[in-house]
Motif scaffolding. Structure first.
Motif, mmCIF file in Angstrom:
data_model
loop_
_atom_site.group_PDB
_atom_site.id
_atom_site.type_symbol
_atom_site.label_atom_id
_atom_site.label_comp_id
_atom_site.label_asym_id
_atom_site.label_seq_id
_atom_site.Cartn_x
_atom_site.Cartn_y
_atom_site.Cartn_z
ATOM 1 N N TYR A 236 0.861 -1.189 0.000
ATOM 2 C CA TYR A 236 0.000 0.000 0.000
ATOM 3 C C TYR A 236 0.892 1.231 0.000
ATOM 4 N N PHE A 237 0.565 2.202 -0.882
ATOM 5 C CA PHE A 237 1.426 3.389 -0.928
ATOM 6 C C PHE A 237 0.634 4.647 -1.259
ATOM 7 N N SER A 238 0.989 5.715 -0.559
ATOM 8 C CA SER A 238 0.460 7.047 -0.814
ATOM 9 C C SER A 238 1.606 8.039 -0.653
ATOM 10 N N TYR A 245 9.733 6.783 -6.181
ATOM 11 C CA TYR A 245 10.848 5.838 -6.018
ATOM 12 C C TYR A 245 10.655 4.939 -4.804
ATOM 13 N N GLN A 246 9.893 5.412 -3.826
ATOM 14 C CA GLN A 246 9.709 4.641 -2.599
ATOM 15 C C GLN A 246 8.875 3.390 -2.833
ATOM 16 N N VAL A 247 7.978 3.429 -3.791
ATOM 17 C CA VAL A 247 7.224 2.223 -4.148
ATOM 18 C C VAL A 247 7.958 1.427 -5.217
ATOM 19 N N LEU A 265 -2.325 1.864 -4.798
ATOM 20 C CA LEU A 265 -1.842 3.247 -4.771
ATOM 21 C C LEU A 265 -3.011 4.179 -4.513
ATOM 22 N N ARG A 266 -2.706 5.373 -4.015
ATOM 23 C CA ARG A 266 -3.774 6.335 -3.709
ATOM 24 C C ARG A 266 -3.724 7.585 -4.586
ATOM 25 N N GLU A 267 -2.650 7.779 -5.332
ATOM 26 C CA GLU A 267 -2.535 8.979 -6.166
ATOM 27 C C GLU A 267 -2.257 8.593 -7.616
ATOM 28 N N VAL A 281 -1.866 -3.832 -10.172
ATOM 29 C CA VAL A 281 -1.848 -2.540 -9.482
ATOM 30 C C VAL A 281 -3.237 -1.919 -9.557
ATOM 31 N N ILE A 282 -3.703 -1.431 -8.406
ATOM 32 C CA ILE A 282 -4.980 -0.721 -8.347
ATOM 33 C C ILE A 282 -4.738 0.641 -7.716
ATOM 34 N N CYS A 283 -5.125 1.694 -8.420
ATOM 35 C CA CYS A 283 -4.993 3.054 -7.893
ATOM 36 C C CYS A 283 -6.382 3.546 -7.506
ATOM 37 N N VAL A 284 -6.566 3.805 -6.214
ATOM 38 C CA VAL A 284 -7.880 4.190 -5.686
ATOM 39 C C VAL A 284 -7.760 5.549 -4.991
ATOM 40 N N PRO A 285 -7.968 6.648 -5.714
ATOM 41 C CA PRO A 285 -7.822 7.967 -5.086
ATOM 42 C C PRO A 285 -8.841 8.226 -3.975
#
Length: 690
Positions: A236-238, A245-247, A265-267, A281-285
């Protein structure tokens, strides 16, 4: 003076500054030409403003944004130019001619068309934005996502629409100069026709068949995919776009997990900057959308950063939550008290555990698990001084940080001294300078020091190229450069990265990784890296910026490193090679080592860099390396044992925590069932008694 003007105007180059100056002067020129009146002068000034404006837009100049903030935006600039053209016609005594009234009607209607055009562009963009964007998720079998409108219609739509007035402006200027009424009417007609056609062309893309499904259907489809895929371990990353780079550093580890991985991801900005991966990968803002996804099969969630949006995942009790971070160093961020919210905190080695104990921020020792650093697998171990070339020393300072603490970076006080001593060393060494990508982003002094160091290295490289002691092999380097060109072309042709110009819906629909291409790209990148180091002489000093070659590739090409307190030092220790760390805050050797575990096996440099000879002696002669055994012990202390491998340790930790999560969930079900049966028995007894 020009550089100062560029910095003040916040433009990227002298050409941008010139374009900005021409555009700024162009509008007073238009007014003066209209008042005189002079049609040729007006035409020239109009051409300058059009071209300068277009150039600044294409360059993405900050000045364009700045003009909008001071109410001199694009629409205003076009309107002012058109009003001045009307003034020119009036000053030429053409105000009673039919063309004059046609011009006024044209510009009035044309600006009236801006509203529906802008509304359509905005609505289409909003409707095509997915509530959940994906990569490596099969959406095609679950929902219909139509193709995006042609890029010609939507890319820089506002700029294109406004420039349609050019036909009317040219026609009216021809009329003013040569009194050819037909030219004026034709120009007016073309502008109105093209403007209307542009609006009409956009309208069909708001039809239901031309837009992606609504949010509820997309979420339903994603949840259906999740139930079929049954993810077990989530990364999980935001964060901000600069933190991608952190992810990225965890992608390869996620690909090697024994359990089914998923990245959340959140963004959207992070998704756009994420490196290619085989992991879904799923990006959920939206937080509400995240809460409505079916993540019931997830047992372990990994967090690479401490950010506020973590709470949206931490609230789920059916999974265990782990802080894995994005680096291992003695910085304060490595012992953040926020880490108390996680079920476990995973560190590379014993040092991380001790770091939390010393900091006393509430992290219990039994909640800390040592898992090594899987990312360090590509770092090659120390093999001694090279026999076929001069030794290479890597200077990899960190950036200046968010405050002016003198211990943040060696660049300000020691950087130039370090480089001067290295390039002048006898016997000679080669210097690789790889600065942190954030260098100079906050501190002008750090940026200036960085530029001076680059100048020093380039000057030393030029002097060495002219030194008869050093001989190159131009033919071999030419072959390597040709190979680099071939490999880059092949990598570009693979198109692993998704089309940056495609919209979010199309990218989510088509974003399935091609495993064959992914594996080929990994092989080609390794070949590219090998060719890169052969493309220039082994004695040549070099400034290395950008993503490639990677930092770990620089580790492998070096025999020693000079750096600052950061995770770079901890990572380099995996190589077992000699290293030096600069005590820029002048704490003194003993205090510096006491405060920073990673420097206990380092040569400690003062800001004068006088101690560099100790590092160079250790590189040239292993017998003159008194810190070799200390480095070996420190490596295990910081990064854990070599066996089992770090990825094996990591997978074991994931499996163990998943079992704990499952045990908790089973226990909850048992307690819930027991409570239900107890309530039933109590109800039955009440009925019997009655």
């Amino acid at each position: 003076m020009i550089s100062t003007a560029i910095r003040v105007a916040r433009v990227g180059s002298a050409a941008e500054l010139a374009a900005a100056a021409l555009m700024t002067l162009g509008y007073p020129g238009l007014m003066l030409a209209a008042l005189v009146p002079s049609v040729p002068a007006f035409a020239a000034a109009a051409a300058v403003t059009y071209l300068a404006d277009l150039y600044l837009h294409r360059k993405g100049s900050y000045l364009i944004s700045l003009l909008g903030k001071v109410r001199a935006g694009l629409s205003t600039r076009f309107l002012v130019r058109e009003l001045l053209l009307i003034l020119l016609l009036a000053r030429l005594d053409l105000s009673k001619e039919p063309v004059f009234y046609a011009a006024i009607a044209c510009f009035t209607i044309f600006f009236g068309l801006q509203a529906p055009h802008g509304a359509l562009v905005t609505l289409i963009g909003n409707r095509r934005q997915m509530p959940v964007a994906t990569r490596n998720v099969d959406l095609v079998s679950r929902m219909s996502i139509p193709d995006a409108p042609p890029r010609l219609l939507l890319r820089r739509a506002g700029v294109k629409m406004l420039h349609l007035d050019l036909a009317a402006v040219v026609g009216l200027l021809v009329y003013a100069l040569a009194e050819v009424k037909l030219a004026g009417f034709v120009g007016v007609g073309v502008t109105l026709a093209l403007g209307t056609l542009y609006v009409v062309a956009l309208a069909p893309y708001l039809r239901a068949k031309r837009i992606p499904p609504r949010a509820d259907k997309v979420l339903k489809g994603i949840s259906a995919w999740l139930r079929e895929y049954r993810p077990e371990t989530v990364l999980y990353f935001s964060g901000s776009p600069d933190s991608a780079y952190q992810v990225n550093m965890w992608l390869e580890t996620m690909e090697q997990l024994d359990s089914r991985p998923l990245i959340i991801l959140r963004e959207r900005e992070i998704l756009a900057k994420m490196a290619p991966t085989t992991v879904p990968v799923i990006c959920v803002p939206g937080g509400v959308h995240l809460m409505n996804l079916d993540l019931s099969t997830v047992r372990v969630t990994l967090y690479a950063a401490n950010v506020g949006k973590n709470i949206h995942m931490l609230r789920v009790p059916t999974m265990k939550h782990v802080f894995i971070g994005h680096g291992d160093s003695d910085k304060a961020a490595s012992v953040n008290p926020f880490s108390k919210v996680y079920d476990e905190v995973w560190t590379a080695g014993r040092a991380g555990r001790d770091r939390y104990a010393i900091a006393d921020v509430g992290i219990r020792d039994e909640d800390i698990v040592e898992v090594g650093r899987p990312q360090l697998a590509p770092i090659e171990p120390w093999k001694g001084a090279p026999e076929d070339r001069i030794p290479t020393i890597l200077y990899a300072p960190t950036w200046e940080g968010w405050d002016d603490n003198p211990g943040n970076t060696s660049l300000l006080l020691a950087g130039e001294n370090i480089v001067k001593k290295l390039v002048a060393a006898e016997p000679p060494v080669r210097v690789l300078y790889k600065p942190h990508p954030f260098t100079g982003t906050r501190s002008k002094k750090a940026g200036a020091a960085h530029r001076r160091i680059i100048a020093l290295i380039k000057k030393a490289a030029a002097e060495r190229a002219a030194d008869p002691r050093f001989t190159a092999d131009p033919a071999a380097q030419a072959r390597a450069k040709a190979e680099l060109t071939r490999l880059k072309a092949r990598l570009d042709a693979l198109s692993l990265a998704f089309d940056e110009k495609a919209d979010e819906a199309v990218t989510s629909r088509d974003g399935l990784v091609d495993m064959r291409k992914h594996e080929e790209a990994a092989r080609l990148r390794a070949e590219w890296n090998d060719a890169y180091w052969r493309s220039f002489p082994t004695f040549e000093h070099r400034v290395i910026s950008g993503i490639e070659p990677r930092l770990y590739d620089c580790f492998n090409a070096s025999e020693a490193m000079v750096s600052d307190i950061s995770s770079v030092v901890s990572d380099f220790i995996a190589s077992g090679k000699p290293y030096a760390v600069t005590d820029s805050a002048e704490l003194g050797v003993e205090e510096f080592k006491r405060q920073n575990t990673a420097v206990r096996a380092a040569v400690i440099l003062t800001n004068s860099a006088a101690e560099l000879d100790q590092l160079l002696d250790a590189v040239r002669d292993p017998a003159a390396d008194p810190l070799a055994e200390d480095r070996k012990e420190l490596k295990e202390y910081l990064l854990g044992p070599d066996e089992p491998t770090s990825i094996q340790q990591f997978n074991t930790a994931v499996a163990n925590l998943a079992l704990k999560a499952e045990a908790r969930n089973v226990g909850q079900e048992s307690r819930g069932a027991a409570a239900f049966h107890g309530a039933e028995l109590a109800e039955a007894e009440d009925v019997t008694t009655a």
